[in-house]
Design a protein around this motif. Structure first.
Motif, PDB file in Angstrom:
ATOM      1  N   GLU A 112       0.819  -1.211   0.000  1.00 12.63           N
ATOM      2  CA  GLU A 112       0.000   0.000   0.000  1.00 12.63           C
ATOM      3  C   GLU A 112       0.853   1.260   0.000  1.00 12.63           C
ATOM      4  O   GLU A 112       0.671   2.162  -0.829  1.00 12.63           O
ATOM      5  CB  GLU A 112      -0.908  -0.026   1.234  1.00 12.63           C
ATOM      6  CG  GLU A 112      -2.018   1.000   1.221  1.00 12.63           C
ATOM      7  CD  GLU A 112      -2.950   0.813   2.400  1.00 12.63           C
ATOM      8  OE1 GLU A 112      -2.974   1.705   3.261  1.00 12.63           O
ATOM      9  OE2 GLU A 112      -3.639  -0.242   2.451  1.00 12.63           O
ATOM     10  N   LEU A 113       1.824   1.326   0.928  1.00 22.20           N
ATOM     11  CA  LEU A 113       2.680   2.505   1.000  1.00 22.20           C
ATOM     12  C   LEU A 113       3.649   2.568  -0.172  1.00 22.20           C
ATOM     13  O   LEU A 113       3.996   3.663  -0.638  1.00 22.20           O
ATOM     14  CB  LEU A 113       3.450   2.508   2.330  1.00 22.20           C
ATOM     15  CG  LEU A 113       2.602   2.736   3.585  1.00 22.20           C
ATOM     16  CD1 LEU A 113       3.466   2.662   4.840  1.00 22.20           C
ATOM     17  CD2 LEU A 113       1.890   4.081   3.529  1.00 22.20           C
ATOM     18  N   ALA A 114       4.096   1.409  -0.646  1.00 20.77           N
ATOM     19  CA  ALA A 114       4.974   1.401  -1.817  1.00 20.77           C
ATOM     20  C   ALA A 114       4.262   2.018  -3.021  1.00 20.77           C
ATOM     21  O   ALA A 114       4.873   2.744  -3.812  1.00 20.77           O
ATOM     22  CB  ALA A 114       5.428  -0.021  -2.128  1.00 20.77           C
ATOM     23  N   GLY A 115       2.967   1.730  -3.163  1.00 21.79           N
ATOM     24  CA  GLY A 115       2.197   2.328  -4.250  1.00 21.79           C
ATOM     25  C   GLY A 115       2.153   3.839  -4.148  1.00 21.79           C
ATOM     26  O   GLY A 115       2.245   4.554  -5.152  1.00 21.79           O
ATOM     27  N   VAL A 116       2.014   4.359  -2.914  1.00 20.60           N
ATOM     28  CA  VAL A 116       2.017   5.813  -2.705  1.00 20.60           C
ATOM     29  C   VAL A 116       3.372   6.396  -3.095  1.00 20.60           C
ATOM     30  O   VAL A 116       3.457   7.401  -3.807  1.00 20.60           O
ATOM     31  CB  VAL A 116       1.705   6.150  -1.233  1.00 20.60           C
ATOM     32  CG1 VAL A 116       1.711   7.659  -1.024  1.00 20.60           C
ATOM     33  CG2 VAL A 116       0.375   5.566  -0.810  1.00 20.60           C
ATOM     34  N   VAL A 117       4.432   5.758  -2.623  1.00 23.75           N
ATOM     35  CA  VAL A 117       5.789   6.258  -2.866  1.00 23.75           C
ATOM     36  C   VAL A 117       6.097   6.272  -4.360  1.00 23.75           C
ATOM     37  O   VAL A 117       6.653   7.250  -4.895  1.00 23.75           O
ATOM     38  CB  VAL A 117       6.816   5.404  -2.097  1.00 23.75           C
ATOM     39  CG1 VAL A 117       8.236   5.706  -2.546  1.00 23.75           C
ATOM     40  CG2 VAL A 117       6.668   5.626  -0.597  1.00 23.75           C
ATOM     41  N   GLU A 118       5.750   5.205  -5.048  1.00 25.84           N
ATOM     42  CA  GLU A 118       6.030   5.135  -6.494  1.00 25.84           C
ATOM     43  C   GLU A 118       5.225   6.168  -7.263  1.00 25.84           C
ATOM     44  O   GLU A 118       5.725   6.783  -8.224  1.00 25.84           O
ATOM     45  CB  GLU A 118       5.742   3.723  -6.990  1.00 25.84           C
ATOM     46  CG  GLU A 118       6.769   2.705  -6.492  1.00 25.84           C
ATOM     47  CD  GLU A 118       6.314   1.273  -6.636  1.00 25.84           C
ATOM     48  OE1 GLU A 118       5.170   1.065  -7.122  1.00 25.84           O
ATOM     49  OE2 GLU A 118       7.073   0.364  -6.259  1.00 25.84           O
ATOM     50  N   ALA A 119       3.982   6.406  -6.840  1.00 27.84           N
ATOM     51  CA  ALA A 119       3.173   7.439  -7.496  1.00 27.84           C
ATOM     52  C   ALA A 119       3.749   8.824  -7.240  1.00 27.84           C
ATOM     53  O   ALA A 119       3.813   9.668  -8.153  1.00 27.84           O
ATOM     54  CB  ALA A 119       1.729   7.360  -6.999  1.00 27.84           C
TER      55      ALA A 119
END
Length: 659
Positions: free
Chosen positions: A212-219
């Motif tokens: 979930e947080l990885a998706g935020v960081v990559e975005a």
């Protein structure tokens, strides 16, 4: 008369091996009674390139191991006797070019300790130039040891000094290799710099934050065009800010807050403000909503206080002591002042921070995208730095010790929580990292650092509304829900937090112990992590804290850290360990070198205006502030002269020019 007996002839055999451990040759050294020596090689006639002496050792060592390069096998053994890893080349001071130095290409730092004579200094320069041609990047430090006799070497130094004395001498007298060598790694068009180049960073392990947080960081990295490490750092710090009042890490009875101190080093224009705005958006939304309630409560409080003060004044007007006492008791307790929702503060002194968390919310975050005003300001001045760093360290520990200061009065860290994310420019970071006290006192070992490479020149505009990204929307909603959940308190007035304990599962505990022991095994004096021993001592706690933060984000009520969360914590801790090691050269940067580099940059920028002739009066009037007195200027110019960068101009007056 008794006959004098000459000292016996001493013969020593040194075995040279190839990097794979197979035999290459023997060097037989014969020390004669008159002090002279002979060396011969068996078998004779080897053309080379020869392996390094002790070439078989580096092959089995991690890239973080410091390598010491000396002249002569005897010096190698002297350093090995005190626990260091050392090598030399075969054939003496004129034969460095006949040796295969490639086994050193994997290592990130090399310390060259030349003999105290001209051939020794020439050998050191030859080695520096050879290392600069090896693949990869590393820092090279050349240290001419103090107090050596003519032709003396590190073997002689260690006869009268300890390993601690040697490390101190390297710290004080070591200089970054310059000119055609490793310190700058600059192309012909780049200006010379005295500052050690920071090697490339390892890829940021965004997946260790969880899907979930990885998706935020990559975005964030994609749409704001920032390095993944900068986005990840901002999100991790923002998550810690939200969850820290709700849980504590507990390991074998020891309590650690779920608070993190983060630092990001990035250049002006690298979009520090933009990425921090995304990470802290839900926090600021919560503060805006809470502020409306607070303002209404503050108005009611002021009315209640006026009534209270009027009642107290009337009670105190009674005639007898007994009547006054009874009347005061009848008035009752003073109205409770509402706590201001000061969740996020910018640049604030440690004293102001202590006062804030004792008068407003008992938890907050110091988040600044321009931390230069804090690091370079009054709080970090010579007279204040120890108090400032001690106060910040105490807040990281939250050990409950009371604190008294003239400005803040008596304050308490018990039941208080503070997380931090300082974003600053490289030159500002160098000021902090160059302060030895920041390491020795323990502040920097408590910091999770990232120093990503700038993306300027590659940030082509990408259309899209980041607020509509599904991962960002989930993150915003989840953080806001966490902030809306009231923490547990020890007291009715909500002054002291009472977070629940989060322990390690049996599987997570095994992982944590393995990581702890692995790092500890490399942290002995002279070991691979000795140069960042303070951070290494806290590496396991960092891993536990990160795992606790991520566990609480996934489930705020959790009481157990799972094996998966501990894997994530260890992965991120290992990344931060590499980051601290990668930039540790900045922490050892000699202040005189930093000042000399600022003068060098000034002279490079102004050379065309003054036709590369700098009068001392001109440098005193217009040069960097640190050299605005004659003594400091002369010392700095002599340092640059010794480095072969400037030279005096022949003629009347004191004039200098860049070589």
């Amino acid at each position: 008369m008794a006959t004098m007996t000459a000292p016996p002839t001493k013969r020593t055999i040194y075995q040279y091996c190839n990097p794979d451990g197979t035999h290459y040759c023997e060097v037989v050294r014969t020390d004669k009674p008159d002090g002279d020596k002979d060396c011969c090689t068996l078998p004779a006639g080897l053309d080379g390139p020869h392996p390094l002496y002790r070439a078989e050792r580096p092959a089995a060592l991690p890239a973080t191991t410091p390598i010491y390069i000396v002249e002569g096998e005897k010096c190698v053994h002297a350093l090995e006797d005190v626990g260091l890893v050392a090598v030399t080349s075969k054939g003496g001071s004129k034969s460095a070019h006949k040796t295969d130095w490639s086994p050193l290409s994997q290592f990130r730092q090399a310390y060259i300790l030349p003999d105290n004579d001209d051939p020794g200094r020439k050998y050191a320069q030859d080695v520096v130039n050879i290392l600069a041609d090896l693949p990869g990047q590393r820092e090279a430090i050349v240290c001419e040891l103090p107090g050596l006799p003519e032709k003396g070497d590190v073997f002689d130094f260690l006869q009268d000094h300890s390993i601690e004395d040697l490390m101190q001498a390297i710290m004080e007298y070591g200089r970054p290799a310059i000119h055609s060598n490793i310190a700058t790694l600059a192309g012909p068009s780049e200006p010379v710099t005295l500052l050690r180049k920071v090697p490339e960073a390892e890829p940021y392990p965004a997946s260790a934050l969880g899907a979930e947080l990885a998706g935020v960081v990559e975005a964030m990295a994609e749409y704001t065009a920032v390095p993944l490490a900068m986005a990840g750092q901002s999100i991790l710090g923002a998550v810690a800010l939200a969850v820290q009042p709700h849980g504590n890490l507990k390991i074998d009875g020891r309590i650690s807050p779920a608070s993190l101190f983060c630092m990001t080093v990035a250049q002006t224009g690298d979009r520090k403000t933009a990425v921090d705005a995304v990470a802290l958006f839900p926090h600021r939304e919560w503060v805006r909503e809470e502020m409306a309630y607070y303002e209404a409560e503050e108005r009611e409080y002021k009315v209640a206080m006026r009534a209270y003060n009027a009642a107290m004044k009337k009670a105190e007007s009674k005639k007898t002591r007994e009547e006054i006492s009874a009347a005061i008791k009848q008035v009752g307790e003073e109205p409770e002042k509402p706590l201001a929702p000061t969740l996020i503060v910018g640049n604030m002194t440690a004293e102001g921070l202590h006062k804030l968390i004792n008068e407003a919310l008992p938890y907050c975050g110091v988040f600044s995208d321009e931390a230069g005003t804090l690091i370079g300001g009054y709080a970090m001045s010579r007279d204040q730095i120890l108090n400032t760093l001690s106060d910040f360290s105490q807040l990281w520990n939250a050990n409950g010790n009371p604190r008294t200061r003239a400005g803040a009065g008596l304050t308490q860290t018990f039941g208080k929580r503070v997380s931090m994310h300082l974003m600053c420019q490289p030159d500002v970071a160098s000021i902090l990292f160059s302060q030895r006290i920041a390491h020795e006192q323990g502040f920097l070992p408590r910091v999770l650092p990232v120093w990503p490479k700038t993306l300027r020149g590659t940030r082509m505009y990408k259309r899209g509304d980041l607020t509509q990204n599904k991962y960002v929307q989930t993150y915003n909603a989840k953080i806001k829900r966490i902030l809306q959940i009231s923490p547990e308190y020890f007291d009715e007035r909500c002054h002291y937090l009472s977070p629940h304990s989060v322990v390690l599962s049996p599987e997570a505990f095994e992982l944590w112990i393995e990581f702890h022991n692995r790092i500890e095994g490399q942290n002995a004096p002279g070991g691979p992590l000795d140069c960042i021993y303070g951070w290494a001592c806290k590496a396991a706690e960092h891993a536990g804290r990160i795992a606790c933060v991520l566990s609480l984000y996934d489930d705020l009520g959790t009481a157990v850290i799972s094996e998966q969360h501990m894997i994530q914590g260890v992965t991120l801790a290992e990344y931060y360990l590499n980051e601290m090691f990668r930039v540790h050269a900045q922490s050892e940067q000699n202040e005189a070198v930093l000042i000399a580099n600022s003068l060098l940059e000034f002279m490079q920028n102004k050379a065309s205006e003054v036709e590369n002739v700098f009068k001392s009066e001109y440098l005193l009037q217009y040069g960097p502030n640190k050299i605005r007195d004659a003594v400091s200027l002369q010392e700095t110019l002599l340092l640059l002269k010794d480095m072969g960068i400037v030279e005096p101009v022949v003629g009347p007056g004191k004039k200098w020019r860049l070589k």
